[in-house]
Design an enzyme around this catalytic site. Structure first.
Site, PDB file in Angstrom:
ATOM      1  N   SER A 166     -26.257  10.270  15.861  1.00 35.33           N
ATOM      2  CA  SER A 166     -26.865   8.942  15.718  1.00 35.33           C
ATOM      3  C   SER A 166     -27.524   8.760  14.364  1.00 35.33           C
ATOM      4  O   SER A 166     -27.903   7.642  14.000  1.00 35.33           O
ATOM      5  CB  SER A 166     -27.915   8.731  16.806  1.00 35.33           C
ATOM      6  OG  SER A 166     -28.956   9.696  16.645  1.00 35.33           O
ATOM      7  N   THR A 189     -30.416  10.114  13.777  1.00 31.76           N
ATOM      8  CA  THR A 189     -31.859  10.079  14.061  1.00 31.76           C
ATOM      9  C   THR A 189     -32.641  10.932  13.074  1.00 31.76           C
ATOM     10  O   THR A 189     -33.734  10.555  12.627  1.00 31.76           O
ATOM     11  CB  THR A 189     -32.129  10.558  15.500  1.00 31.76           C
ATOM     12  OG1 THR A 189     -31.485   9.662  16.416  1.00 31.76           O
ATOM     13  CG2 THR A 189     -33.615  10.604  15.802  1.00 31.76           C
ATOM     14  N   ASN A 196     -30.853   4.110  16.540  1.00 33.87           N
ATOM     15  CA  ASN A 196     -29.570   3.624  17.033  1.00 33.87           C
ATOM     16  C   ASN A 196     -29.186   2.259  16.484  1.00 33.87           C
ATOM     17  O   ASN A 196     -28.017   1.876  16.554  1.00 33.87           O
ATOM     18  CB  ASN A 196     -29.587   3.571  18.565  1.00 33.87           C
ATOM     19  CG  ASN A 196     -29.789   4.945  19.174  1.00 33.87           C
ATOM     20  OD1 ASN A 196     -29.816   5.945  18.476  1.00 33.87           O
ATOM     21  ND2 ASN A 196     -29.937   4.985  20.487  1.00 33.87           N
ATOM     22  N   THR A 227      16.114   1.487  -6.620  1.00 35.67           N
ATOM     23  CA  THR A 227      15.853   1.553  -5.186  1.00 35.67           C
ATOM     24  C   THR A 227      16.424   2.879  -4.684  1.00 35.67           C
ATOM     25  O   THR A 227      17.468   3.329  -5.165  1.00 35.67           O
ATOM     26  CB  THR A 227      16.506   0.380  -4.426  1.00 35.67           C
ATOM     27  OG1 THR A 227      17.916   0.399  -4.656  1.00 35.67           O
ATOM     28  CG2 THR A 227      15.936  -0.959  -4.900  1.00 35.67           C
ATOM     29  N   HIS A 228      15.735   3.503  -3.746  1.00 38.48           N
ATOM     30  CA  HIS A 228      16.138   4.832  -3.256  1.00 38.48           C
ATOM     31  C   HIS A 228      16.182   5.852  -4.401  1.00 38.48           C
ATOM     32  O   HIS A 228      16.966   6.814  -4.355  1.00 38.48           O
ATOM     33  CB  HIS A 228      17.495   4.781  -2.551  1.00 38.48           C
ATOM     34  CG  HIS A 228      17.558   3.837  -1.407  1.00 38.48           C
ATOM     35  ND1 HIS A 228      17.174   4.178  -0.129  1.00 38.48           N
ATOM     36  CD2 HIS A 228      17.931   2.525  -1.343  1.00 38.48           C
ATOM     37  CE1 HIS A 228      17.326   3.147   0.679  1.00 38.48           C
ATOM     38  NE2 HIS A 228      17.782   2.119  -0.044  1.00 38.48           N
ATOM     39  N   SER A 267      -1.694  20.763 -21.906  1.00 35.12           N
ATOM     40  CA  SER A 267      -1.326  22.115 -21.495  1.00 35.12           C
ATOM     41  C   SER A 267      -2.107  23.152 -22.290  1.00 35.12           C
ATOM     42  O   SER A 267      -2.371  22.965 -23.483  1.00 35.12           O
ATOM     43  CB  SER A 267       0.172  22.337 -21.694  1.00 35.12           C
ATOM     44  OG  SER A 267       0.521  23.686 -21.428  1.00 35.12           O
ATOM     45  N   LYS A 315       1.890  19.005 -25.635  1.00 35.79           N
ATOM     46  CA  LYS A 315       2.203  18.368 -24.353  1.00 35.79           C
ATOM     47  C   LYS A 315       1.075  17.410 -23.966  1.00 35.79           C
ATOM     48  O   LYS A 315      -0.102  17.742 -24.072  1.00 35.79           O
ATOM     49  CB  LYS A 315       2.389  19.421 -23.273  1.00 35.79           C
ATOM     50  CG  LYS A 315       3.023  18.882 -21.990  1.00 35.79           C
ATOM     51  CD  LYS A 315       3.370  20.056 -21.050  1.00 35.79           C
ATOM     52  CE  LYS A 315       4.224  19.588 -19.879  1.00 35.79           C
ATOM     53  NZ  LYS A 315       3.470  18.727 -18.973  1.00 35.79           N
ATOM     54  N   GLU A 335      -2.834  10.725 -12.465  1.00 34.73           N
ATOM     55  CA  GLU A 335      -3.035  11.832 -11.522  1.00 34.73           C
ATOM     56  C   GLU A 335      -4.426  11.793 -10.910  1.00 34.73           C
ATOM     57  O   GLU A 335      -4.589  12.089  -9.712  1.00 34.73           O
ATOM     58  CB  GLU A 335      -2.789  13.153 -12.244  1.00 34.73           C
ATOM     59  CG  GLU A 335      -1.327  13.374 -12.586  1.00 34.73           C
ATOM     60  CD  GLU A 335      -1.087  14.538 -13.529  1.00 34.73           C
ATOM     61  OE1 GLU A 335       0.086  14.830 -13.809  1.00 34.73           O
ATOM     62  OE2 GLU A 335      -2.074  15.149 -13.995  1.00 34.73           O
TER      63      GLU A 335
END
Length: 467
Positions: A98, A100, A140, A186-187, A317, A323, A330
């Protein structure tokens, strides 16, 4: 040296650090729940302070609190609101379901600080945590009210503005990239051409719809359970208490807070929180898709798709010199994954509603507010560090369109599906473009073929083979 003082609660005496503003009940809970080290967030503690401050003011207006005591409580609660007393909120998220323990943490801290302001010694009863600070309240109804209040304020003041800013950034790119024709996919396979601006307009629309869903969720959060006390009946509270307190909270925040239409629903269930979390999850799914698309479209720089040029923000990297990685995308993806996980826990928390009370509110509060904070911050950073300086490689986009076998789609209305499919197969097997094979086969006059295989009209409704 660990100097302590003795404080009393209904279970007896309890040693409390001498410099702590909390009391015996908080000290017991601190011993009982050394679980995770996770604490309630600043927005939640601010909301608790706002409730306690407004409650003291209303109880003063109703003649239920002596003026000097009420003013001391209000001043102490202001220090909770501003964060000055955060160090005295020491309890773990994983505690009584709760909340509390944390409500009493707030009551004890405010009571002892008010006692100090009155020039007396902490641990006395000039300001009682239950009789005075918690007057007209129960854990509560206070804890779910704080949860709703904090979440609504953070969505309105932090998340929605951050999403709007990112949406504007995407809309600007949609306009800037509108004349760049690229290959659709697509796909994960080549599809018919699309303008890069159209792609980004879709991203912007996703965020517009995410904002609308969050606005809908706000309506549920703006119903506050305060006034139900223990089980929703309102025992031990003045009939005008909740309405006055909630009106004050609405005035302070500028949000349309109202007293719950049905206190039994408001305390026995946390469906509005589950819905809000669902809207946050949907937002996370949208952001995940946008970030993932952008990092894939920017893959390379020479051996990937390379249609987008992501701004380099840091070396990528520790072993490969030069790199550069799509780190902002990300970071956004990881934050979205956390929000989706938080939603699963909140859904389970919603199932923790037994009879007249939900008993997983601390968990729900922590996860909901963390999700709001994560999406707010990471959206802003993604816009500032990725979208604002994002560029497109026009030549790469045009080259991939010409190489795609999907260009044959525009010829199908003229030469038929089967013949178009055979043409695509021939182009694939010979390593030539659709245009080169069609010219060699003399399927159509060159001028007509040039008109039909112009990729720009393929990005709008119409049948390219029919003038």
């Amino acid at each position: 040296m660990n100097v302590t003082r003795e404080e009393q609660d209904s279970m007896g005496s309890m040693p409390v650090p001498a410099d702590a503003l909390y009391g015996a009940q908080t000290a017991r809970a601190r011993e009982n729940f050394p679980i995770s080290g996770l604490r309630f967030s600043r927005p939640f503690l601010r909301a608790l302070g706002m409730i306690k401050q407004r409650a003291a003011r209303v109880n003063l207006e109703l003649g239920l609190l002596h003026r000097e005591r009420a003013m001391a409580i209000m001043e102490a609660a202001e220090e909770v609101i501003t964060g000055e007393l955060d160090g005295h909120f020491v309890l773990d998220i994983f505690q009584t379901g709760s909340g509390t323990s944390t409500n009493m943490n707030a009551n004890e801290v405010i009571a002892n600080r008010a006692i100090q302001l009155l020039g007396q010694v902490e641990g006395g009863r000039a300001v009682h945590p239950n009789d005075h600070v918690n007057l007209g309240q129960s854990s509560n109804d206070v804890i779910p009210t704080a949860l709703h209040l904090a979440a609504a304020v953070e969505i309105r003041q932090s998340l929605l503005p951050a999403l709007a800013e990112l949406r504007r950034g995407l809309e600007e790119k949609a306009a800037a990239f509108d004349d760049i024709v690229k290959i659709g996919r697509t796909h994960l396979q080549d599809a018919t051409p699309i303008r890069l601006g159209q792609v980004f307009s879709g991203y912007a629309r996703q965020l517009e719809m995410a904002g609308r869903r969050l606005e809908q969720a706000l309506a549920g959060l703006c119903e506050l359970p305060l006034g139900g006390t223990a089980v929703g009946t309102g025992i031990n509270t003045h009939p005008e208490f909740a309405g006055r307190v909630i009106a004050g909270l609405a005035e302070t925040t500028g949000l349309p807070f109202v007293e719950a239409d049905n206190h039994f629903e408001a305390q026995a269930a946390k469906d509005a929180v589950v819905m809000a979390s669902g809207a946050l999850k949907a937002c996370a799914v949208a952001l995940y898709k946008i970030a993932n698309d952008i990092r894939l479209l920017g893959s390379g720089p020479r051996c990937g798709l390379g249609e987008l040029l992501l701004p380099p923000v840091q070396p990528g990297s520790s072993i490969m010199p030069g790199k550069v990685n799509p780190v902002m995308a990300e970071a956004l993806i990881q934050a979205c994954a956390q929000v989706i996980g938080n939603d699963a826990a909140i859904t389970l928390g919603g199932l923790g509603s037994n009879f007249e009370l939900n008993v997983m509110m601390p968990l729900m509060a922590h996860n909901l507010l963390q999700s709001i904070e994560l999406l707010s911050r990471v959206s802003g950073q993604f816009n500032a560090k990725c979208i604002q300086d994002l560029q497109a490689d026009r030549k790469r986009c045009e080259s991939l369109v010409e190489q795609s076998l999907a260009m044959v789609t525009a010829l199908a209305p003229v030469i038929g599906y089967d013949r178009a499919a055979a043409l695509a197969k021939q182009a694939w097997e010979s390593g030539r473009t659709v245009r080169e094979v069609a010219l060699a086969e003399r399927l159509l006059p060159e001028a007509e073929l040039t008109r039909i295989l112009d990729p720009r009209p393929m990005t709008e409704p119409g049948i390219a083979g029919r003038s």
